[in-house]
Design an enzyme around this catalytic site. Structure first.
Site, PDB file in Angstrom:
ATOM      1  N   GLU A   1     -19.913  -6.991  24.382  1.00 40.98           N
ATOM      2  CA  GLU A   1     -20.285  -7.509  23.023  1.00 40.98           C
ATOM      3  C   GLU A   1     -21.765  -7.524  23.591  1.00 40.98           C
ATOM      4  O   GLU A   1     -22.048  -8.590  23.401  1.00 40.98           O
ATOM      5  CB  GLU A   1     -20.401  -8.696  23.500  1.00 40.98           C
ATOM      6  CG  GLU A   1     -17.773  -8.575  23.101  1.00 40.98           C
ATOM      7  CD  GLU A   1     -17.626 -10.096  22.937  1.00 40.98           C
ATOM      8  OE1 GLU A   1     -16.511 -10.075  22.100  1.00 40.98           O
ATOM      9  OE2 GLU A   1     -17.273 -10.608  24.006  1.00 40.98           O
TER      10      GLU A   1
HETATM   11  C1  TNX Z   1     -13.351 -10.826  23.678  1.00 45.60           C
HETATM   12  S1  TNX Z   1     -12.734  -8.727  26.004  1.00 45.60           S
HETATM   13  C2  TNX Z   1     -14.226 -11.283  25.015  1.00 45.60           C
HETATM   14  C3  TNX Z   1     -14.666 -12.542  25.886  1.00 45.60           C
HETATM   15  C4  TNX Z   1     -13.389 -13.487  25.151  1.00 45.60           C
HETATM   16  C5  TNX Z   1     -12.011 -12.964  24.712  1.00 45.60           C
HETATM   17  C6  TNX Z   1     -11.105 -13.737  23.683  1.00 45.60           C
HETATM   18  C7  TNX Z   1     -13.931  -8.870  26.495  1.00 45.60           C
HETATM   19  C8  TNX Z   1     -14.356  -7.321  27.104  1.00 45.60           C
HETATM   20  N1  TNX Z   1     -14.744  -9.927  25.340  1.00 45.60           N
HETATM   21  O1  TNX Z   1     -16.049 -13.188  25.811  1.00 45.60           O
HETATM   22  O2  TNX Z   1     -13.453 -14.601  26.188  1.00 45.60           O
HETATM   23  O3  TNX Z   1     -12.717 -12.408  23.409  1.00 45.60           O
HETATM   24  O4  TNX Z   1     -10.135 -13.271  23.336  1.00 45.60           O
END
Ligand code: TNX
Length: 548
Positions: free
Chosen positions: A360
């Site tokens: 992300e």
């Molecule tokens: C996505 S999964 C994220 C996290 C959040 C999560 C909550 C991922 C690699 N990144 O930053 O905590 O969703 O479900």
């Protein structure tokens, strides 16, 4: 005080005594001790009929079980735990097993590193197992005379003892002890894992979890043959691992109000982290530390203004937004910071992996992301670790020893398939199957739902090697069940989200694809409930499962 601890202290001396003078007389002394322990008050009445346990009533499902109805073993006051002479690994597993079974049974269960005994025994033997068991598997034989677990390693013996625990009646309160006969169904199990990596993850950044909470989770994980615990140590909200060269990371980023919605402070000192790693290692679980970058870095950037391109520290954030932060890609200071952190974390990490996040990074351009990863991945190798990262890292075509952790909800991912074709290994954590922070259904008080509701049957109902096109059995290192903690604070919260789905993911990681069977799984899962009640595991009583 629990009776188990009295016995432990008492026979510590005896075990040493027997080790020094390995004679029958000493063994008989132990037998007498066992008798004297049990005779007062032992009732003559038969135990009430309990539902018959079968050799195959185990999670994860063993590879091969051959029941033998004539072979039932009854663990009693004279039973000893015998370990291969000269094997420190077997001795350690024997001690752990003794501790667990003593507090359940009240029997002395001395641990004897000897070749044979005339007494009924649980033997932990290095070598001599079925050729298929490898480094983590075991062979377990149950006859009227005893239980023998054979394996090539301490990890294999430990796995075998976790199976044995499930084959015994659920541990009971001291007051009920005498109503139970401690039988183990007869026959042979040959068992070994499908995948090398069977993981769970805790997010310490969104809400800190203490050493006690982490180690309590380790205890639960080890019962289901999980062998990796990934700790998500840093994120936008908080920084939870001591870094000596950048001390304000924890002084500020681990301070009060750094949890989501301003919840409490907390971070692991290096001593805490080492203690957690040692505790886990003793249960054959390896810690994988994660430092998330170049995004998910607001805690660091709001603490150290110089980590921002404009030199201005953004305010601390405790909301649940993602994707807004990025380290400054063109600034040399960024790489000094990253190298310091990687060096210090690598130094205190006994395991092979260091996870660099990479998910992300929406505030980093694709070009900057590549520049960053091409500089940072070699730093992980420089400090002797193997890099892993969320699947986005595969966009930069990293070296083939870099492990990708897939967290998508779909069944295609071109970068991941190409990486798999080049030889990169993949840990499967599909968010709509294995994310333990997703709600079970619309009524679940805790958790999120961006990847959908995940009931037990959903968590169990997939195959890691048939999830993403082009990422087959050979590319799969294993599976992991992440537990993000935006909505979780206490150990009870962790337990409620992890149980009963964690055992489902554990079974996908360990058991053969051919053994996959929902009806069998839900029945075996239901039979775990009495154990969880006794262990005070606050599990979700899914309506899909016939709970005992
Ligand atoms: C996505 S999964 C994220 C996290 C959040 C999560 C909550 C991922 C690699 N990144 O930053 O905590 O969703 O479900």
């Amino acid at each position: 005080m629990r009776i188990g601890s009295i016995i432990t202290d008492h026979d510590e001396g005896l075990e040493v005594f027997v080790r020094r003078r390995n004679t029958m007389t000493r063994l008989l002394a132990i037998a007498a001790l066992g008798l004297s322990f049990v005779l007062p008050g032992a009732p003559a009445v038969a135990a009430p009929a309990a539902p018959a346990r079968q050799l195959s009533d185990v999670i994860p499902a063993p590879v091969e079980t051959r029941p033998d109805a004539r072979g039932t073993f009854t663990l009693g006051p004279l039973t000893v735990i015998r370990t291969s002479p000269g094997s420190a690994a077997a001795w350690r597993v024997g001690r752990q097993l003794a501790q667990t079974l003593r507090s359940a049974t009240g029997y002395p269960l001395p641990v004897l590193p000897v070749r044979s005994t005339p007494l009924p025994e649980i033997a932990l033997v290095v070598g001599g197992a079925d050729g298929r068991v490898g480094q983590e598997g075991y062979q377990l034989d149950v006859t009227r005379r005893g239980v023998t677990i054979r394996a090539n390693t301490g990890a294999g013996l430990f796995a075998g003892t976790q199976t044995l625990r499930q084959l015994l009646p659920a541990q009971i309160e001291a007051s009920d002890r005498q109503r139970v006969t401690w039988t183990v169904p007869g026959g042979r199990i040959v068992d070994y894992p499908r995948f090398a990596y069977r993981g769970a993850m805790l997010d310490l950044a969104r809400h800190f979890h203490t050493v006690d909470e982490i180690t309590a989770y380790v205890d639960l994980l080890s019962q289901y043959k999980i062998n990796y615990l990934h700790l998500h140590l840093t994120d936008d909200q908080g920084w939870r691992i001591q870094i000596d060269s950048w001390p304000r990371l924890t002084a500020v980023g681990g301070g009060p109000g750094t949890g989501v919605d301003g919840a409490g402070p907390g971070f692991l000192t290096k001593a805490d982290y080492r203690a957690v790693a040692a505790y886990a290692a003793a249960r054959h679980i390896t810690i994988v530390p994660e430092i998330d970058m170049p995004g998910h870095t607001n805690a660091a950037q709001s603490t150290y203004a110089e980590l921002n391109c404009d030199g201005v520290a953004p305010p601390p954030r405790t909301d649940m937004a993602v994707g807004y932060s990025s380290l400054c890609i063109d600034d040399e200071l960024t790489y000094r910071f990253v190298e310091d952190v990687i060096r210090e974390v690598a130094e205190i990490t006994p395991g092979p992996f260091l996870h660099i996040g990479g998910d992300e990074a929406l505030a980093t351009t694709d070009e900057d992301y590549r520049t960053f990863m091409e500089r940072v991945l070699p730093l992980v190798a420089k400090y002797g670790k193997r890099a892993s990262g969320w699947n986005e890292v595969m966009q930069v075509d990293p070296p083939t020893d870099v492990v990708a952790q897939f967290w998508g909800t779909g069944t295609t991912n071109a970068d991941l398939a190409e990486a798999a074709a080049r030889g990169n290994k993949v840990v499967m954590s599909p968010a709509n199957k294995s994310y333990l922070d997703m709600k079970y259904d619309a009524n679940t008080r805790l958790g999120l739902r961006w990847a959908g509701y995940i009931e037990v049957r959903d968590a169990y109902g997939w195959d890691p090697a048939h999830r993403v096109t082009g990422v087959g059995e050979d590319a799969i290192l294993g599976v992991e069940a992440p537990l993000w903690s935006e909505t979780l604070r206490t150990l009870d919260d962790i337990e409620y989200m992890a149980f009963p789905r964690l055992p489902a993911i554990a079974e996908l990681g360990w058991s053969t694809a051919a053994s996959h069977d929902w009806e069998s799984f839900r029945t075996r899962l239901g039979a775990q409930a009495p154990r969880w009640r006794l262990q005070e595991v606050d599990f979700y009583p899914s309506p899909q499962v016939p709970w005992s």
